[in-house]
Write a protein that holds these residues in place. Structure first.
Motif, PDB file in Angstrom:
ATOM      1  N   ILE A  15     -17.160 -19.837  50.610  1.00 23.16           N
ATOM      2  CA  ILE A  15     -18.148 -20.313  49.639  1.00 23.16           C
ATOM      3  C   ILE A  15     -17.583 -21.425  48.770  1.00 23.16           C
ATOM      4  N   ALA A  16     -16.417 -21.242  48.218  1.00 24.69           N
ATOM      5  CA  ALA A  16     -15.824 -22.264  47.339  1.00 24.69           C
ATOM      6  C   ALA A  16     -15.549 -23.556  48.109  1.00 24.69           C
ATOM      7  N   PHE A  17     -15.071 -23.436  49.346  1.00 26.43           N
ATOM      8  CA  PHE A  17     -14.805 -24.616  50.172  1.00 26.43           C
ATOM      9  C   PHE A  17     -16.094 -25.393  50.430  1.00 26.43           C
ATOM     10  N   LEU A  18     -17.155 -24.683  50.820  1.00 30.88           N
ATOM     11  CA  LEU A  18     -18.425 -25.343  51.099  1.00 30.88           C
ATOM     12  C   LEU A  18     -18.997 -25.989  49.843  1.00 30.88           C
ATOM     13  N   ASN A  19     -18.860 -25.306  48.719  1.00 31.83           N
ATOM     14  CA  ASN A  19     -19.316 -25.872  47.460  1.00 31.83           C
ATOM     15  C   ASN A  19     -18.579 -27.178  47.175  1.00 31.83           C
ATOM     16  N   ALA A  20     -17.277 -27.191  47.394  1.00 29.86           N
ATOM     17  CA  ALA A  20     -16.484 -28.404  47.152  1.00 29.86           C
ATOM     18  C   ALA A  20     -16.889 -29.541  48.089  1.00 29.86           C
ATOM     19  N   ILE A  21     -17.131 -29.225  49.347  1.00 31.32           N
ATOM     20  CA  ILE A  21     -17.538 -30.257  50.312  1.00 31.32           C
ATOM     21  C   ILE A  21     -18.861 -30.889  49.905  1.00 31.32           C
TER      22      ILE A  21
ATOM     23  N   THR B 158     -26.758 -29.606  47.187  1.00 32.36           N
ATOM     24  CA  THR B 158     -26.061 -28.832  46.171  1.00 32.36           C
ATOM     25  C   THR B 158     -26.031 -27.389  46.653  1.00 32.36           C
ATOM     26  N   VAL B 159     -24.910 -26.714  46.432  1.00 32.27           N
ATOM     27  CA  VAL B 159     -24.758 -25.319  46.863  1.00 32.27           C
ATOM     28  C   VAL B 159     -24.986 -24.396  45.668  1.00 32.27           C
TER      29      VAL B 159
END
Length: 87
Positions: A20-26, A35-36
């Motif tokens: 989740i955090a990785f996808l949010n950062a991408i 936006t996630v």
């Protein structure tokens, strides 16, 4: 004459919790595409708020993240309305 407002498209997706955090950062890096929003952290449910003109780009990004092995799981559960302001 008023122009109609283009609404975004929102996708509810299931991912590995650890990603989740990785996808949010991408997606934060490419903020004009989507936006996630985390809907349920324990279940790995996220919602992508996708800008109307970048829907195809967002789908390409999802495919790239999956096919490139960057994330193990990225399943689009369904398209949901953009009624976040009513929650």
């Amino acid at each position: 004459m008023k122009k109609a407002i283009m609404k975004g498209r929102n996708l509810l997706c299931k991912v590995d919790v650890k990603d989740i955090a990785f996808l949010n950062a991408i997606f934060e890096w490419y903020h004009e595409v989507a936006t996630v929003r985390t809907k349920d952290r324990k279940e790995g449910l996220i919602e992508l708020w996708i800008a109307p003109t970048f829907y195809e780009d967002a789908l390409k990004a999802i495919d790239y993240l999956k096919s490139g092995g960057f994330v193990k799981k990225f399943e689009i559960v369904k398209e949901v309305g953009d009624d976040w302001h009513k929650e």
